[in-house]
Design a protein around this motif. Structure first.
Motif, PDB file in Angstrom:
ATOM      1  N   PRO A  69      -6.834   2.241 -71.871  1.00 16.43           N
ATOM      2  CA  PRO A  69      -7.103   3.433 -72.733  1.00 16.43           C
ATOM      3  C   PRO A  69      -8.184   3.299 -73.466  1.00 16.43           C
ATOM      4  O   PRO A  69      -8.768   1.823 -73.628  1.00 16.43           O
ATOM      5  N   ASP A  70      -8.784   3.928 -74.296  1.00 17.01           N
ATOM      6  CA  ASP A  70      -9.905   3.911 -75.063  1.00 17.01           C
ATOM      7  C   ASP A  70     -10.081   2.639 -76.116  1.00 17.01           C
ATOM      8  O   ASP A  70      -8.984   2.494 -76.736  1.00 17.01           O
ATOM      9  N   PRO A  71     -10.785   1.868 -75.957  1.00 15.54           N
ATOM     10  CA  PRO A  71     -10.661   0.726 -76.937  1.00 15.54           C
ATOM     11  C   PRO A  71     -11.143   1.108 -78.344  1.00 15.54           C
ATOM     12  O   PRO A  71     -11.095   0.077 -79.185  1.00 15.54           O
ATOM     13  N   GLY A  72     -11.611   2.223 -78.838  1.00 16.06           N
ATOM     14  CA  GLY A  72     -12.017   2.356 -79.972  1.00 16.06           C
ATOM     15  C   GLY A  72     -11.075   2.296 -81.173  1.00 16.06           C
ATOM     16  O   GLY A  72     -11.225   1.905 -82.288  1.00 16.06           O
ATOM     17  N   ASP A  73      -9.512   2.405 -80.616  1.00 19.87           N
ATOM     18  CA  ASP A  73      -8.661   2.083 -81.857  1.00 19.87           C
ATOM     19  C   ASP A  73      -8.100   0.762 -81.712  1.00 19.87           C
ATOM     20  O   ASP A  73      -7.091   0.459 -82.446  1.00 19.87           O
ATOM     21  N   LEU A  74      -8.633  -0.282 -80.936  1.00 19.31           N
ATOM     22  CA  LEU A  74      -8.041  -1.532 -80.783  1.00 19.31           C
ATOM     23  C   LEU A  74      -8.646  -2.230 -82.259  1.00 19.31           C
ATOM     24  O   LEU A  74      -9.792  -2.460 -82.554  1.00 19.31           O
ATOM     25  N   GLY A  75      -7.465  -2.460 -82.920  1.00 16.82           N
ATOM     26  CA  GLY A  75      -7.583  -3.246 -84.108  1.00 16.82           C
ATOM     27  C   GLY A  75      -8.305  -4.708 -84.318  1.00 16.82           C
ATOM     28  O   GLY A  75      -8.097  -5.285 -82.987  1.00 16.82           O
ATOM     29  N   PHE A  76      -8.682  -5.249 -85.262  1.00 16.28           N
ATOM     30  CA  PHE A  76      -9.231  -6.343 -85.266  1.00 16.28           C
ATOM     31  C   PHE A  76      -8.234  -7.576 -85.020  1.00 16.28           C
ATOM     32  O   PHE A  76      -7.007  -7.478 -85.439  1.00 16.28           O
ATOM     33  N   PHE A  77      -8.196  -8.651 -84.004  1.00 14.08           N
ATOM     34  CA  PHE A  77      -7.402  -9.445 -83.442  1.00 14.08           C
ATOM     35  C   PHE A  77      -6.085  -8.718 -82.651  1.00 14.08           C
ATOM     36  O   PHE A  77      -5.195  -9.213 -82.819  1.00 14.08           O
ATOM     37  N   GLY A  78      -6.393  -7.401 -82.230  1.00  8.85           N
ATOM     38  CA  GLY A  78      -5.335  -7.001 -81.267  1.00  8.85           C
ATOM     39  C   GLY A  78      -5.565  -7.386 -79.656  1.00  8.85           C
ATOM     40  O   GLY A  78      -6.776  -7.618 -79.636  1.00  8.85           O
ATOM     41  N   ILE A  79      -4.827  -7.146 -78.944  1.00 11.23           N
ATOM     42  CA  ILE A  79      -5.115  -7.369 -77.628  1.00 11.23           C
ATOM     43  C   ILE A  79      -4.073  -6.273 -76.889  1.00 11.23           C
ATOM     44  O   ILE A  79      -2.603  -6.148 -77.347  1.00 11.23           O
ATOM     45  N   ARG A  80      -4.468  -6.011 -75.615  1.00 16.19           N
ATOM     46  CA  ARG A  80      -3.436  -4.860 -75.039  1.00 16.19           C
ATOM     47  C   ARG A  80      -4.050  -5.098 -73.492  1.00 16.19           C
ATOM     48  O   ARG A  80      -5.252  -5.245 -73.177  1.00 16.19           O
ATOM     49  N   GLU A  81      -3.198  -4.491 -72.553  1.00 16.38           N
ATOM     50  CA  GLU A  81      -3.756  -4.452 -71.283  1.00 16.38           C
ATOM     51  C   GLU A  81      -4.409  -3.326 -71.136  1.00 16.38           C
ATOM     52  O   GLU A  81      -4.079  -1.944 -71.716  1.00 16.38           O
ATOM     53  N   VAL A  82      -5.466  -3.362 -70.321  1.00 23.31           N
ATOM     54  CA  VAL A  82      -6.196  -2.073 -70.017  1.00 23.31           C
ATOM     55  C   VAL A  82      -6.810  -2.016 -68.445  1.00 23.31           C
ATOM     56  O   VAL A  82      -6.610  -2.944 -67.785  1.00 23.31           O
ATOM     57  N   ARG A  83      -7.469  -1.018 -68.219  1.00 25.81           N
ATOM     58  CA  ARG A  83      -8.332  -1.043 -66.914  1.00 25.81           C
ATOM     59  C   ARG A  83      -9.703  -0.952 -67.027  1.00 25.81           C
ATOM     60  O   ARG A  83     -10.164  -0.197 -68.036  1.00 25.81           O
ATOM     61  N   PHE A  84     -10.526  -1.986 -66.668  1.00 26.19           N
ATOM     62  CA  PHE A  84     -11.914  -1.817 -66.833  1.00 26.19           C
ATOM     63  C   PHE A  84     -12.467  -1.357 -65.540  1.00 26.19           C
ATOM     64  O   PHE A  84     -12.828  -2.110 -64.549  1.00 26.19           O
ATOM     65  N   GLY A  85     -12.459  -0.079 -65.591  1.00 23.90           N
ATOM     66  CA  GLY A  85     -12.801   0.809 -64.359  1.00 23.90           C
ATOM     67  C   GLY A  85     -11.720   0.588 -63.357  1.00 23.90           C
ATOM     68  O   GLY A  85     -10.545   1.113 -63.746  1.00 23.90           O
ATOM     69  N   GLU A  86     -11.765   0.046 -62.267  1.00 27.90           N
ATOM     70  CA  GLU A  86     -10.661  -0.179 -61.309  1.00 27.90           C
ATOM     71  C   GLU A  86     -10.110  -1.517 -61.566  1.00 27.90           C
ATOM     72  O   GLU A  86      -9.177  -1.744 -60.879  1.00 27.90           O
ATOM     73  N   VAL A  87     -10.457  -2.186 -62.464  1.00 23.89           N
ATOM     74  CA  VAL A  87     -10.111  -3.834 -62.801  1.00 23.89           C
ATOM     75  C   VAL A  87      -8.867  -3.670 -63.833  1.00 23.89           C
ATOM     76  O   VAL A  87      -9.409  -3.555 -64.784  1.00 23.89           O
ATOM     77  N   PRO A  88      -7.692  -4.330 -63.431  1.00 22.23           N
ATOM     78  CA  PRO A  88      -6.900  -4.528 -64.347  1.00 22.23           C
ATOM     79  C   PRO A  88      -6.980  -5.853 -65.176  1.00 22.23           C
ATOM     80  O   PRO A  88      -7.475  -6.678 -64.638  1.00 22.23           O
ATOM     81  N   GLY A  89      -6.685  -5.901 -66.563  1.00 27.95           N
ATOM     82  CA  GLY A  89      -6.881  -7.105 -67.405  1.00 27.95           C
ATOM     83  C   GLY A  89      -6.414  -6.999 -68.839  1.00 27.95           C
ATOM     84  O   GLY A  89      -5.613  -5.912 -69.070  1.00 27.95           O
ATOM     85  N   TRP A  90      -6.643  -7.663 -69.427  1.00 24.36           N
ATOM     86  CA  TRP A  90      -6.448  -7.518 -70.992  1.00 24.36           C
ATOM     87  C   TRP A  90      -7.795  -7.855 -71.693  1.00 24.36           C
ATOM     88  O   TRP A  90      -8.682  -8.316 -71.391  1.00 24.36           O
ATOM     89  N   LEU A  91      -7.790  -6.871 -72.932  1.00 25.35           N
ATOM     90  CA  LEU A  91      -8.998  -6.813 -73.590  1.00 25.35           C
ATOM     91  C   LEU A  91      -8.355  -7.150 -75.321  1.00 25.35           C
ATOM     92  O   LEU A  91      -7.432  -6.672 -75.800  1.00 25.35           O
ATOM     93  N   SER A  92      -9.078  -8.218 -75.784  1.00 21.12           N
ATOM     94  CA  SER A  92      -8.864  -8.524 -77.089  1.00 21.12           C
ATOM     95  C   SER A  92      -9.899  -8.341 -78.059  1.00 21.12           C
ATOM     96  O   SER A  92     -11.272  -8.396 -77.544  1.00 21.12           O
ATOM     97  N   ARG A  93      -9.906  -8.009 -79.136  1.00 17.21           N
ATOM     98  CA  ARG A  93     -10.758  -7.824 -80.294  1.00 17.21           C
ATOM     99  C   ARG A  93     -11.123  -9.041 -80.998  1.00 17.21           C
ATOM    100  O   ARG A  93     -10.592  -9.320 -82.074  1.00 17.21           O
TER     101      ARG A  93
END
Length: 395
Positions: free
Chosen positions: A161-185
């Motif tokens: 999902p849109d990373p625009g609302d991921l807060g400071f020191f937040g982390i969540r599962e995302v898709r980087f295009g077709e690649v699954p992974g985790w994104l942390s701020r």
């Protein structure tokens, strides 16, 4: 022999300097071009891409995963909500600093701990009695740091999902295009930034996706030299440089406590027992002998000193990491452990440990410098850290 990271197939052709460093058993670029200047500018003005796979990574799963971490860390992480992270440190029984890193709660019974040095033995040593499974996943998780003011806009081009609302020191599962992974701020530059976590088999696809979308956002690969400049501006300590991990110290005087390294804010004493709690409580009550401070070295004084030799001021193009003595009234009162010329602040900066009596902002100390093989002293003023702390980092 150091190993290539999963991104090596992309980073190696770009590393025209052929300058590599051994980091955590991996090869890591120091600088891609002739100097770190362009890479530093990507951190502060665009988007910088740094391979941080060599970070040590540990997964803890089970009903007591949070309880074990609460016991071995200097702050409680069991109260973190899933999707949140915290900056943490841990100490030995004497309250001496072993390491610092981050801890993320991925799910109610699932945590991710990162460290600068191996921590598996420390975790396993304290695990008996806890219902928890501990696994080192350093080799099973590739990681990139994407740092800089345009990093959010770059990610929004292909991350869901849109990373625009991921807060400071937040982390969540995302898709980087077709690649699954985790994104942390998170990050180590003191700027707006993220860290991207994927399986090694997806590493090249992730790199290529970033490169494909990065041209319009000032994306550049960045090595450790540029990172060093930015982390000093941010006032971040570096294990093995600004402090010695207690297990690596050869003599007691080489050890430090979290309070002495400016990490007292990560220590939470009023909770159930944890490793080092008693020693840290005693130090909190009596005060610390040493303090971690920032220094701004007097530039006009350096100009005058160099001019007396008929030379212009000369500073290294990269950050320095050699301990330098500090004095007051002819008596040594501490040491500067790393420093750099700050391109964005136009100041000559250092991080230092000094006797607590000289730690007040505005205090002036003398730092040793060498010109033409002769030792001299320059005035340096104690300043609060971080030196650089843009609002975008947390916005």
């Amino acid at each position: 022999m150091p190993r290539p990271t999963p991104f090596h197939e992309r980073t190696a052709p770009l590393c025209e300097s052929w300058r590599w460093k051994h980091w955590g058993g991996y090869l890591a670029p120091c600088v891609y071009g002739e100097s770190p200047e362009r890479e530093y500018n990507a951190i502060r003005q665009g988007a910088a891409l740094l391979d941080v796979t060599p970070l040590y990574k540990y997964e803890l799963r089970g009903p007591d995963a949070g309880a074990l971490l609460d016991y071995v860390l200097a702050r409680a992480v069991s109260k973190l909500k899933p999707g949140r992270m915290a900056y943490v440190c841990w100490t030995d029984d004497e309250g001496k600093l072993l390491d610092d890193g981050t801890c993320a709660r991925l799910a109610p019974e699932h945590f991710l701990l990162t460290s600068g040095a191996p921590a598996y033995g420390w975790l396993v040593r304290h695990a008996p009695g806890f219902d928890v499974a501990i696994e080192e996943i350093t080799d099973r998780k590739a990681a990139l740091a994407l740092q800089g003011p345009t990093s959010r806009d770059l990610l929004r081009a292909f991350v869901t999902p849109d990373p625009g609302d991921l807060g400071f020191f937040g982390i969540r599962e995302v898709r980087f295009g077709e690649v699954p992974g985790w994104l942390s701020r998170t990050g180590y530059t003191g700027d707006l930034g993220y860290e991207l976590w994927v399986d090694p088999g997806d590493a090249l696809a992730l790199w290529d996706t970033l490169a494909r979308h990065g041209a319009d956002h000032g994306l550049a690969p960045v090595g450790l030299d540029a990172l060093d400049i930015s982390r000093i501006e941010a006032g971040f300590v570096l294990r093995g440089v600004d402090y010695t991990g207690a297990q690596d110290a050869l003599i007691p005087s080489q050890k430090s406590t979290p309070y002495e390294m400016g990490l007292g804010w990560t220590v939470k004493l009023d909770r159930p027992p944890f490793v080092g709690q008693a020693a840290l409580r005693r130090e909190a009550e009596r005060g610390s002998a040493w303090a971690f401070v920032g220094l701004v070295i007097d530039w006009p004084a350096l100009e005058r000193l160099c001019d007396s030799y008929g030379l212009p001021p000369q500073l290294p193009g990269a950050a320095w990491r050699t301990a330098v003595p500090l004095f007051r009234d002819g008596r040594q009162i501490g040491r500067a452990t790393s420093g750099t010329w700050s391109p964005i602040l136009k100041k000559n900066l250092a991080l230092a440990t000094v006797e607590a009596a000289f730690a007040a902002p505005g205090s002036v100390v003398d730092i040793e410098t060498t010109v033409e093989w002769a030792r001299h002293l320059l005035p340096a003023t104690v300043a609060p850290t971080p030196f650089f702390d843009p609002p975008r980092k947390r916005s």
